[in-house]
Each structure stands twice: as structure tokens, then as C-alpha cells.
Design a protein around this motif. Structure first.
Motif, PDB file in Angstrom:
ATOM      1  N   ALA A 264      -1.414  -2.293  -3.861  1.00 48.43           N
ATOM      2  CA  ALA A 264      -2.872  -2.292  -4.258  1.00 48.43           C
ATOM      3  C   ALA A 264      -3.740  -1.180  -3.868  1.00 48.43           C
ATOM      4  CB  ALA A 264      -3.175  -3.590  -3.453  1.00 48.43           C
ATOM      5  N   GLY A 265      -3.020   0.009  -3.938  1.00 51.67           N
ATOM      6  CA  GLY A 265      -3.829   1.440  -3.664  1.00 51.67           C
ATOM      7  C   GLY A 265      -3.147   2.065  -2.583  1.00 51.67           C
ATOM      8  N   ALA A 266      -3.963   3.147  -2.356  1.00 47.50           N
ATOM      9  CA  ALA A 266      -3.310   4.158  -1.106  1.00 47.50           C
ATOM     10  C   ALA A 266      -3.530   3.313  -0.113  1.00 47.50           C
ATOM     11  CB  ALA A 266      -4.276   5.142  -1.012  1.00 47.50           C
TER      12      ALA A 266
ATOM     13  N   LEU B 258      -4.275  -2.122  -7.964  1.00 45.23           N
ATOM     14  CA  LEU B 258      -5.364  -1.312  -7.766  1.00 45.23           C
ATOM     15  C   LEU B 258      -5.304   0.135  -7.354  1.00 45.23           C
ATOM     16  CD1 LEU B 258      -6.798  -4.212  -5.725  1.00 45.23           C
ATOM     17  CD2 LEU B 258      -7.154  -3.796  -8.137  1.00 45.23           C
ATOM     18  N   GLY B 259      -6.442   0.836  -7.584  1.00 46.16           N
ATOM     19  CA  GLY B 259      -6.671   2.149  -6.799  1.00 46.16           C
ATOM     20  C   GLY B 259      -5.478   3.083  -7.288  1.00 46.16           C
TER      21      GLY B 259
ATOM     22  N   LEU C 155      -0.046  11.741  -2.839  1.00 45.92           N
ATOM     23  CA  LEU C 155       0.106  10.892  -4.186  1.00 45.92           C
ATOM     24  C   LEU C 155      -0.044  11.911  -5.417  1.00 45.92           C
ATOM     25  CD1 LEU C 155       0.288   8.106  -5.571  1.00 45.92           C
ATOM     26  CD2 LEU C 155      -2.044   7.877  -5.221  1.00 45.92           C
TER      27      LEU C 155
ATOM     28  N   PRO D 131     -10.878   0.111  -7.836  1.00 44.78           N
ATOM     29  CA  PRO D 131     -12.020  -0.313  -6.736  1.00 44.78           C
ATOM     30  C   PRO D 131     -12.505   0.923  -5.934  1.00 44.78           C
ATOM     31  CG  PRO D 131      -9.936  -1.070  -5.902  1.00 44.78           C
ATOM     32  CD  PRO D 131      -9.469  -0.457  -7.216  1.00 44.78           C
TER      33      PRO D 131
ATOM     34  N   ARG E 268     -12.450  -8.314   7.084  1.00 38.27           N
ATOM     35  CA  ARG E 268     -11.144  -8.681   7.282  1.00 38.27           C
ATOM     36  C   ARG E 268     -11.220  -9.211   8.673  1.00 38.27           C
ATOM     37  NH1 ARG E 268     -11.678  -6.421   3.040  1.00 38.27           N
ATOM     38  NH2 ARG E 268     -10.536  -6.940   1.104  1.00 38.27           N
TER      39      ARG E 268
ATOM     40  N   PHE F  41     -12.445  -2.994   6.526  1.00 41.68           N
ATOM     41  CA  PHE F  41     -11.775  -3.505   7.754  1.00 41.68           C
ATOM     42  C   PHE F  41     -12.759  -4.634   8.554  1.00 41.68           C
ATOM     43  CE2 PHE F  41      -7.880  -1.659   6.639  1.00 41.68           C
ATOM     44  CZ  PHE F  41      -7.843  -0.375   6.478  1.00 41.68           C
TER      45      PHE F  41
ATOM     46  N   PHE G 296     -12.755  13.941  -5.169  1.00 40.83           N
ATOM     47  CA  PHE G 296     -12.469  13.202  -4.303  1.00 40.83           C
ATOM     48  C   PHE G 296     -12.465  13.643  -2.754  1.00 40.83           C
ATOM     49  CE2 PHE G 296      -9.789   9.813  -2.731  1.00 40.83           C
ATOM     50  CZ  PHE G 296      -8.913  10.461  -1.847  1.00 40.83           C
TER      51      PHE G 296
ATOM     52  N   ILE H 208      -5.226   2.678   3.030  1.00 46.84           N
ATOM     53  CA  ILE H 208      -6.663   2.972   3.603  1.00 46.84           C
ATOM     54  C   ILE H 208      -6.608   3.530   4.949  1.00 46.84           C
ATOM     55  CG2 ILE H 208      -9.114   2.322   3.705  1.00 46.84           C
ATOM     56  CD1 ILE H 208      -8.274   0.052   1.615  1.00 46.84           C
TER      57      ILE H 208
ATOM     58  N   LEU I  38     -13.286   7.826  -4.850  1.00 45.93           N
ATOM     59  CA  LEU I  38     -13.036   7.691  -6.369  1.00 45.93           C
ATOM     60  C   LEU I  38     -11.641   7.781  -6.812  1.00 45.93           C
ATOM     61  CD1 LEU I  38     -12.485  11.058  -7.638  1.00 45.93           C
ATOM     62  CD2 LEU I  38     -15.038  11.036  -7.260  1.00 45.93           C
ATOM     63  N   PRO I  39     -11.032   7.343  -7.988  1.00 48.41           N
ATOM     64  CA  PRO I  39      -9.684   7.390  -8.086  1.00 48.41           C
ATOM     65  C   PRO I  39      -9.289   9.004  -7.939  1.00 48.41           C
ATOM     66  CG  PRO I  39     -10.590   6.168  -9.717  1.00 48.41           C
ATOM     67  CD  PRO I  39     -11.747   6.760  -8.943  1.00 48.41           C
TER      68      PRO I  39
ATOM     69  N   ALA J 199       0.929  -1.249   0.215  1.00 46.67           N
ATOM     70  CA  ALA J 199      -0.019  -0.112   0.018  1.00 46.67           C
ATOM     71  C   ALA J 199       0.947   1.259   0.154  1.00 46.67           C
ATOM     72  CB  ALA J 199      -0.769   0.009   1.239  1.00 46.67           C
TER      73      ALA J 199
HETATM   74  N1  T1G Z   1      -4.563  -0.114   2.491  1.00 44.34           N
HETATM   75  C1  T1G Z   1      -4.193  -0.703   3.793  1.00 44.34           C
HETATM   76  N2  T1G Z   1      -4.472  -1.917   4.092  1.00 44.34           N
HETATM   77  C2  T1G Z   1      -4.745  -2.885   3.097  1.00 44.34           C
HETATM   78  C3  T1G Z   1      -4.978  -2.177   1.838  1.00 44.34           C
HETATM   79  C4  T1G Z   1      -5.074  -1.100   1.562  1.00 44.34           C
HETATM   80  N3  T1G Z   1      -5.282  -0.282   0.401  1.00 44.34           N
HETATM   81  N4  T1G Z   1      -5.353  -3.436   1.075  1.00 44.34           N
HETATM   82  C5  T1G Z   1      -5.361  -4.565   2.014  1.00 44.34           C
HETATM   83  N5  T1G Z   1      -4.755  -4.189   3.303  1.00 44.34           N
HETATM   84  C6  T1G Z   1      -4.537  -5.036   4.369  1.00 44.34           C
HETATM   85  C7  T1G Z   1      -5.942  -5.815   4.612  1.00 44.34           C
HETATM   86  O1  T1G Z   1      -6.506  -5.005   5.690  1.00 44.34           O
HETATM   87  C8  T1G Z   1      -5.425  -7.006   5.535  1.00 44.34           C
HETATM   88  O2  T1G Z   1      -4.909  -6.629   6.771  1.00 44.34           O
HETATM   89  C9  T1G Z   1      -4.082  -7.378   4.548  1.00 44.34           C
HETATM   90  O3  T1G Z   1      -3.697  -6.133   3.881  1.00 44.34           O
HETATM   91  C10 T1G Z   1      -4.431  -8.470   3.538  1.00 44.34           C
HETATM   92  O4  T1G Z   1      -5.894  -7.932   2.840  1.00 44.34           O
HETATM   93  C11 T1G Z   1      -5.742   7.778  -4.072  1.00 44.34           C
HETATM   94  C12 T1G Z   1      -8.024   6.688  -3.039  1.00 44.34           C
HETATM   95  C13 T1G Z   1      -5.426  -6.484  -2.556  1.00 44.34           C
HETATM   96  C14 T1G Z   1      -7.179  -7.658  -3.377  1.00 44.34           C
HETATM   97  O5  T1G Z   1      -9.278  -0.782  -2.428  1.00 44.34           O
HETATM   98  O6  T1G Z   1      -8.921  -5.442  -2.483  1.00 44.34           O
HETATM   99  O7  T1G Z   1      -6.091   3.950  -3.726  1.00 44.34           O
HETATM  100  O8  T1G Z   1      -6.340  -8.302   7.930  1.00 44.34           O
HETATM  101  O9  T1G Z   1      -7.200 -10.043   3.310  1.00 44.34           O
HETATM  102  O10 T1G Z   1      -7.858 -11.435   0.216  1.00 44.34           O
HETATM  103  O11 T1G Z   1      -7.113   6.741  -5.795  1.00 44.34           O
HETATM  104  O12 T1G Z   1      -6.960  -6.425   0.047  1.00 44.34           O
HETATM  105  O13 T1G Z   1      -4.051  -9.048   7.357  1.00 44.34           O
HETATM  106  O14 T1G Z   1      -4.338  -6.970   9.081  1.00 44.34           O
HETATM  107  O15 T1G Z   1      -7.876  -8.424   1.730  1.00 44.34           O
HETATM  108  O16 T1G Z   1      -5.208 -11.345  -0.400  1.00 44.34           O
HETATM  109  C15 T1G Z   1      -7.690   1.434  -3.289  1.00 44.34           C
HETATM  110  C16 T1G Z   1      -8.040  -2.763  -1.002  1.00 44.34           C
HETATM  111  C17 T1G Z   1      -7.600   2.255  -2.067  1.00 44.34           C
HETATM  112  C18 T1G Z   1      -7.821  -2.198  -2.488  1.00 44.34           C
HETATM  113  C19 T1G Z   1      -6.051  -8.539  -1.424  1.00 44.34           C
HETATM  114  N6  T1G Z   1      -7.481   0.085  -3.100  1.00 44.34           N
HETATM  115  N7  T1G Z   1      -7.482  -4.364  -0.997  1.00 44.34           N
HETATM  116  O17 T1G Z   1      -6.921  -9.360  -1.044  1.00 44.34           O
HETATM  117  O18 T1G Z   1      -5.913  -9.898   1.386  1.00 44.34           O
HETATM  118  S1  T1G Z   1      -8.120   3.904  -2.095  1.00 44.34           S
HETATM  119  C20 T1G Z   1      -8.300  -1.051  -2.515  1.00 44.34           C
HETATM  120  C21 T1G Z   1      -8.175  -5.401  -1.603  1.00 44.34           C
HETATM  121  C22 T1G Z   1      -6.968   4.515  -3.395  1.00 44.34           C
HETATM  122  C23 T1G Z   1      -6.363   6.524  -4.607  1.00 44.34           C
HETATM  123  C24 T1G Z   1      -7.408   5.852  -3.702  1.00 44.34           C
HETATM  124  C25 T1G Z   1      -7.382  -6.839  -1.187  1.00 44.34           C
HETATM  125  C26 T1G Z   1      -6.338  -7.249  -2.255  1.00 44.34           C
HETATM  126  P1  T1G Z   1      -4.983  -7.895   7.884  1.00 44.34           P
HETATM  127  P2  T1G Z   1      -6.913  -9.178   2.373  1.00 44.34           P
HETATM  128  P3  T1G Z   1      -6.562 -10.709  -0.044  1.00 44.34           P
END
Ligand code: T1G
Length: 700
Positions: free
Chosen positions: A61-63, A100-101, A77, A124, A277, A274, A257, A65, A131-132, A26
Motif C-alpha cells: 500500500a505504498g512506501a 497504492l503509491g 525504492l 494517493p 488514525r 496518522f 519529489f 510513511i 507525488l509518486p 508497506a
Molecule cells: N506506511 C506506514 N503505515 C501505514 C501505511 C503506509 N503507507 N499505510 C497504512 N499504514 C498503517 C496505518 O497507520 C494504520 O496503523 C494501519 O496501517 C492500518 O491502516 C515513493 C512516496 C492502505 C487504504 O498513501 O490509504 O508510496 O493505526 O487504519 O482503513 O511514490 O491505510 O493500526 O497503527 O488506514 O484498512 C502512499 C496510505 C505512500 C496509502 C488501508 N500510500 N494508506 O486502510 O487501514 S507514499 C498511501 C492508506 C508513497 C512513493 C510514495 C490506508 C489503506 P495503526 P488504516 P484501512
């Protein structure tokens, strides 16, 4: 220099920026800072190209969160991407896992993208009420065209590397050795004097078709994502992308955003991210507890629930033996499953090949002995304790030692069922929700004797079959149905006190519920509650005002959708619900019998009573230890009872309302309504007194 999460090294003429921030790389502050530093190094050394790649299971996988809602730390970012977009060297993103993201936005800002064939890319943010916010709504349509961008960003679903390549979002796909391929690709591009392409520089216009598409999507999303704000804001950003230069489109995106980030809906959806999870984690479970591997399962009862459960396991590749009393019964059950799959095929959700593969995993029998060697049995016979005890006594004599014996009961005592066997430690509840092949929730109910291994097995197999599993202790109705009783009671009382079925259901649906309480009762069947009440004493049944109308409807033959009428009349073709004056006659008669003078109820009162009744009971079962944590209750309601995810569940709802306000309102209802129904849960009173939060509450 860059800390440990980001490193920079040279591979000949190519510089490699490698990110290593487990579990999903992240874009935390440290990562952003590290990349910025690495870019600075690369901009002044003699590298000719720069590759961004990640260690571990996935590209970024994104910012992060967990950083949302906290004070922002530079570089942001957008700052980082501005530097990357104007970097003097040719940049390549090497994508594996799920980009992602913000992670995909980093890749879109690079000049070129190479991906592993197993890789996926997506935006996502909408699933988090966002939103992105770093150029995704501006760069994606410039590369892939507006229609593809609309789909990708409003659905939030990832796409494969191959699909991304057809959409010009990825330039090259390789089967393996991603980083070496990316370095070679860099050398190749430099040798070809390939241009430093910038998606930001690409033109984008809004054709008449695009305009129509966006207008139709606005209407479609308004209907589909009732009440959610982010989807509409995304469409506004995409229009801005087509109607204005990149910089002003980016500015508009940032504004939208920030609105999303400040929106309680996003806080609720991030809470749910969260919460889902966290629900998988079992507190105080010894670390060395090993779940049993489930490769075969027996399902007892080939009815609606049994059939749906069989589909879940078969689709996950687990061998299913579907058993019922007679060959005729299992044959009917199998036909129902085949019919359900035919509908999925017609809707394009599954291919014939996938269906055949799944159906091949299901064998049927009317002989319990065929369950002697299965790893797990799930009983799904009708809701009668004595019948269930008989079934478990029989299974006890047949199943191999160590087999997991589960009941799909919605209410009955797991302890009494377990007591019918000589191995109560192998017995627990696995409560699926109808239709079981669709609903994501699985309540795993631990009995007094259920072993850690059996519980861990049920939680793990729940994940394997695509369910969100939540652990519940043993009480009447477990987490969901116990709370539902109070929600249903208030709906019935609002009706008899002066409201109508239509007002109650539309008040809850406008607030965000997938379906109002009385329409849900009609869907489930009013006779189920009627039969359950027949087993109860008058005292157990409680205030007659809370069930008299429902009883009268059943006695009038109005069982709900299954009889064509309940609280509503149902169109035999469309199944659409229509108000029916006959119902109000029954309501009026009940009011007179109970001496109730009807009064006007506001929608706000209805919503407040139903959501507070839920949360108050939730707080009681949380303090009793039936639920491990408040967020588990939110997961149960959002995945099992149609509670809107953008409200974050009943417990998050009162937490964001303010526990002091919620308690004050409950006390007000205590004064105005039936005091027995409105006793503030001790936990809520305690938290208000000590300024505590439900989110931090853990039972000692
Ligand atoms: N930030 C912080 N923690 C994250 C995280 C994230 N983006 N993604 C996952 N985790 C943690 C999660 O809480 C868990 O922690 C561990 O990683 C494993 O995740 C500016 C605003 C990548 C498909 O929405 O969809 O970018 O429970 O159990 O099933 O435009 O995690 O072990 O302590 O889900 O293999 C956009 C979110 C952010 C993707 C993996 N990104 N993540 O799935 O493992 S907003 C997302 C997922 C953004 C920008 C914007 C899934 C995964 P713990 P997991 P998994």
C-alpha cells in the motif's frame, strides 16, 4: 537471507517473491532489502518468470510513511525499481486489496499485472503533499495516456481493477485464487514467448489537446487545492513525461519529489494521516470493551441536522426511524432529505437506485413509542437544555435497556441531560457538524457517567457511517466550539480595532482557511450567537468590543446569509458576498461608543492572533484532558472547521512554528492587547521550559 518480511520460493518454473509486512505491506527498508535479495536469487536461478505477491489484506500500500523524515536507507525504492525494470526474467505483479503509491509503482515496473476483481490501484501521494516519486508520473501516462494519468495522480483516488484494465494499467482480472492464477499466467506468457514489456520504453507525446488539458487542470487545481504545492508539481512531472525521454523525466520527478518531501505541507499532511488514525484509539479503554452492534437508530428532530444525520445512517445501511412532534414536521423533513438526494443524483454522485435503497431505510413517525426497540437514539432538537432534558426523560421511559442515548447538542451539558434519565451510563454526546451528511467530523462527548461500552459504540458507529470520530471530554462547547469562541473573539476585535470584514476573511483564506471567520458567521447565522449571548451575564459575555458589532448587525436585521445580509451583502442569485458600507458605519459607531481609535492591522497580525488564540485554548483543554492528544484537536479543526489540512491543524501549526516562538508571540499580545485574552496556556509554558513537544504530551 531475506528476513521474515520477504520470502522466495519456486513453483515449478515460476519464482514467487512473497511480502508479508502487516498491516499493509508497506515498503519498509526491510521489505525493499528483501525484494532486492529475492530478485538477485531469481536472476541467477533457472526460473523463467517471477511473481510478486503479498500476504495479508493487501498488496503493497505504498512506501512506509513512518520512514519519511528519517535518514534514507539503501536500497532506495528507485534503486529497487531500476533492478526490477531490468530484471532478466519476466515479472508479474499479483494485486489484491489496494496497490497504492510506491506499491503500484512496483507493479507498474513489472512486465505484467494481474489483479483480483475486488482489487484497487491508485497513486494517493498528493494526499500526503507528495507525488509518486518512483516512476509513477512517468510510467502511468505511458500506459494509460496523459488524461487518465492526470486524473489518477492529481486526485489521488484509487480505481477498480476493471477500470485499471480498461486503462491498460492491469492486464488480467481474476475472481479468486490470485497467486495460483498469477503463476499460471507466468507459465502461459513464457509459453507464448511474451515480450518483457517495459512501461519505461513506451513512447509518449504531448498532443495539443493534452497541452490544453494540462493548462486547464493547472487553473482548476489552483482554485480547488488553494495553496497546496504538490498538485502543480505533479502536472510539471507529467509534462516532463511527455516532453522528454524516460530517464530525464524520471530525474525531473525525483527533483520535484524531493521538494515535496522537504515541504512543510507534506509534513502537515503526513501528520494528519496518522492523526486521523490515532483519533480512533481511546486511551485507557479496557481491551475487552465491546461496542454494541447498531442495526437500527432513532433520530429525534427532522430539521436540518436531524435530516442530515438520518442520511448518514441510511446510507450506511442502518434502519432509521425519523421522529418529530407532528406528522407534518416529519413529512417536511423527509422531503428535505429527498431534495438533497435529488441534487446528488443531478450531480452524478448517487444513482437513483442507490437513492431508493437508502430512502427505503428511513421510516418516519410522530410517535416516540416507535423507538422502543432501536439500538441507538440521537436527539437533534433545537439547542435548549430544558427541552433536551424533557426528550431524554421521555426516551428513558420508552427505549429498551442497553439502548445508546445520544445528544447532538453543540454546547449543552451532557451530564445535565443524562441526569434527566435513570440510565446516565447510556447517555453521551454525538456532535455532528452542518451539513451533517457532508461534514466528516463527529465529536463523541463522554459524560461523567457514560460507560466505556457506550463510548466505544459511538466511536465505532461513527466510522461505520463514514465519519472521523474524535473523543471529547465534557466542557462548554467541547473541543471545537470552545476553541472557536477565542478564534471568533479575535476576529471581532481585529474588526473593531481597525480592520474590515473583507481584510480579515481574505487574510485567513489566503493563509489557507476554507472560509474566513466572518463569512462563516454569516453562513451559520449571526442570530445564533446573539441568542446564546442573551442567556449570558455581562461578565460571561466578556469584552463588549468582542461582540458589540455582531449584536448591532442582528439588531439591524442583518442575520447573515439567511437574511441576505450580515457582515456582507449577498447576491440573491449567486449568494456571492459583497462588501457593504453599511457594515462599516455600524463598526465605526461601535468604535466611537467604545472609544476605540482605529489603526492599520497587517494580515500577518490577523492570522497570528486567530491561529494562536485557537492553539492556546487548545493547549488548555489538552492539559484538562478534554482532548486525549494534541493531534485530536487538529483532526477536529481540519474536519469540522475548514482548517487547511496542509497546515496540519492549530496544534501542529504552533508545533512547527516552534513553541518558544508561539509563546513569545502570545506574551507580546498579552502586552499589547487585552491581557485577559492572552494568558499563555500553562502547558505551553511547561513544554517550552522542558523542551517538550505537544505531539508527545499525554496527560498523567
Ligand atoms: N506506511 C506506514 N503505515 C501505514 C501505511 C503506509 N503507507 N499505510 C497504512 N499504514 C498503517 C496505518 O497507520 C494504520 O496503523 C494501519 O496501517 C492500518 O491502516 C515513493 C512516496 C492502505 C487504504 O498513501 O490509504 O508510496 O493505526 O487504519 O482503513 O511514490 O491505510 O493500526 O497503527 O488506514 O484498512 C502512499 C496510505 C505512500 C496509502 C488501508 N500510500 N494508506 O486502510 O487501514 S507514499 C498511501 C492508506 C508513497 C512513493 C510514495 C490506508 C489503506 P495503526 P488504516 P484501512
Amino acid at each position: 537471507m531475506m528476513g521474515t518480511v520477504v520470502t522466495y520460493e519456486r513453483h515449478g518454473s515460476v519464482g514467487v517473491i512473497r511480502i508479508n509486512n502487516p498491516p499493509v505491506n508497506a515498503l519498509s527498508h526491510a521489505v525493499r532489502h528483501g525484494i532486492m535479495e529475492a530478485l538477485a536469487t531469481a536472476s541467477t536461478d533457472d526460473s523463467l518468470a517471477v511473481v510478486l505477491s503479498c500476504d495479508g489484506r493487501t498488496f503493497i500500500a505504498g512506501a512506509d510513511i513512518t520512514e519519511f523524515g528519517k535518514p534514507p536507507q539503501a536500497p532506495s525504492l528507485p534503486d529497487l525499481l531500476l533492478t526490477l525494470d531490468n530484471h532478466p526474467k519476466l515479472t508479474i505483479a499479483a494485486i489484491h486489496g489496494t496497490a497504492l503509491g510506491g506499491g503500484f509503482e512496483v507493479a507498474l515496473t513489472c512486465n505484467y499485472r494481474i489483479a483480483l476483481a475486488t482489487g484497487k490501484v491508485g497513486l494517493p501521494e498528493v494526499k500526503l503533499g507528495l507525488l509518486p516519486g518512483a516512476g509513477g508520473t512517468q510510467r502511468t501516462p505511458r500506459l494509460a495516456g496523459l488524461p487518465a494519468a492526470v486524473d489518477l495522480i492529481t486526485s489521488g483516488n484509487p480505481i477498480s481493477a476493471q477500470r485499471a484494465m480498461t486503462l491498460q494499467l492491469v492486464d488480467k482480472v481474476v475472481e479468486d485464487s490470485l497467486e495460483d492464477s498469477a503463476i499460471a499466467y507466468g507459465v502461459e506468457l513464457v509459453e507464448q514467448s511474451a515480450p518483457q514489456r517495459q512501461a519505461s520504453a513506451l513512447a509518449l507525446s504531448l498532443s495539443a489537446e493534452d497541452k490544453d488539458l494540462i493548462e486547464s487542470m493547472k487553473a482548476k487545481l489552483l482554485k480547488k487545492t488553494r495553496g497546496e504545492h504538490a498538485p502543480q508539481r505533479i502536472l510539471d512531472c507529467l509534462i516532463a513525461a511527455a516532453e522528454s525521454p524516460f530517464e530525464s523525466g524520471l530525474k525531473r520527478e525525483r527533483e520535484e519529489f524531493m521538494k515535496c518531501l522537504a515541504d512543510p505541507q507534506s509534513a502537515a499532511l503526513r501528520h494528519m494521516f496518522f492523526a486521523e488514525r490515532a483519533a480512533a484509539k481511546i486511551e485507557n479503554m479496557p481491551k475487552d470493551t465491546k461496542p454494541v452492534a447498531i442495526t437500527s437508530v432513532g433520530i429525534i428532530g427532522a430539521g436540518t441536522m436531524g435530516g442530515g444525520i438520518a442520511m448518514c445512517f441510511a446510507q450506511a445501511g442502518i434502519a432509521v426511524t425519523l421522529v418529530d412532534m407532528t406528522d407534518e414536521a416529519v413529512k417536511l423533513g423527509l422531503e428535505k432529505i429527498a431534495k438533497n438526494y435529488a441534487i446528488s443524483e443531478k450531480k452524478g454522485r448517487l444513482t437513483r437506485a442507490q437513492i431508493d435503497l437508502t430512502m427505503a431505510n428511513i421510516t418516519t413517525s410522530s410517535n416516540f413509542d416507535n423507538l422502543a426497540n432501536v439500538d441507538m437514539v440521537i436527539e437533534a432538537v433545537f439547542e435548549n437544555l430544558e427541552v433536551k432534558k424533557e426528550v431524554f426523560a421521555k426516551l428513558d421511559g420508552i427505549c429498551k435497556p442497553g439502548a445508546v442515548l445520544a445528544s447532538n447538542t453543540s454546547y449543552q451539558s451532557i451530564d445535565e441531560i443524562a441526569a434527566a434519565t435513570t440510565r446516565p451510563e447510556s447517555v453521551l454526546g454525538m456532535h455532528f457538524f452542518s451539513p451533517a451528511n457532508v461534514m466528516k467530523l463527529l465529536e463523541v462527548v463522554k459524560g461523567a457517567a457514560s460507560s466505556d461500552a457506550v463510548i466505544a459504540t459511538a466511536m465505532a458507529v461513527g466510522k461505520k457511517i463514514g465519519k472521523v470520530s474524535v473523543l471529547s471530554g465534557m466542557c462548554y462547547g467541547f473541543i471545537g466550539n470552545r476553541m472557536l469562541k477565542h478564534y471568533g473573539r479575535e476576529a471581532a476585535l481585529c474588526l473593531i480595532e481597525g480592520s474590515t470584514p473583507a481584510q480579515i476573511d481574505s487574510a485567513m483564506e489566503s493563509w489557507g482557511m476554507a472560509m474566513g471567520p466572518l463569512a462563516v458567521s454569516d453562513l451559520a447565522g449571526l442570530d445564533i450567537g446573539y441568542k446564546a449571548r442573551e442567556q449570558l451575564t455581562a461578565e460571561q459575555k466578556g469584552d463588549p468590543a468582542s461582540y458589540m458589532v455582531a449584536d448591532r448587525l442582528v439588531e439591524a436585521g442583518r442575520l447573515g446569509q439567511k437574511s441576505g445580509a450580515g457582515y456582507y451583502q449577498y447576491d440573491p442569485e449567486t449568494r456571492e458576498r459583497q462588501e457593504d458600507s453599511a457594515v462599516m458605519s455600524i463598526v465605526t459607531a461601535a468604535r466611537q461608543e467604545l472609544g476605540i481609535t482605529p489603526r492599520e492591522l497587517k494580515d500577518a497580525e490577523i492570522v497570528n492572533r486567530l491561529t494562536l488564540a485557537l492553539a492556546n485554548e487548545g493547549a488548555k483543554l489538552l492539559q484538562e484532558g478534554i482532548a486525549q492528544r494534541a493531534s485530536d484537536i487538529d483532526v477536529v479543526y481540519c474536519y469540522g472547521y475548514g482548517f487547511p489540512r496542509f497546515k496540519g491543524g492549530p496544534m501542529h501549526t504552533i508545533e512547527s512554528m516552534g513553541l518558544d516562538i508561539a509563546v513569545a508571540q502570545i506574551n507580546e499580545f498579552h502586552g499589547q492587547l487585552n491581557p485577559e485574552h492572552w494568558q499563555v496556556a500553562p502547558l505551553l509554558a511547561e513544554l517550552v521550559d522542558n523542551g517538550g513537544q505537544l505531539a508527545d504530551y499525554h496527560r498523567e
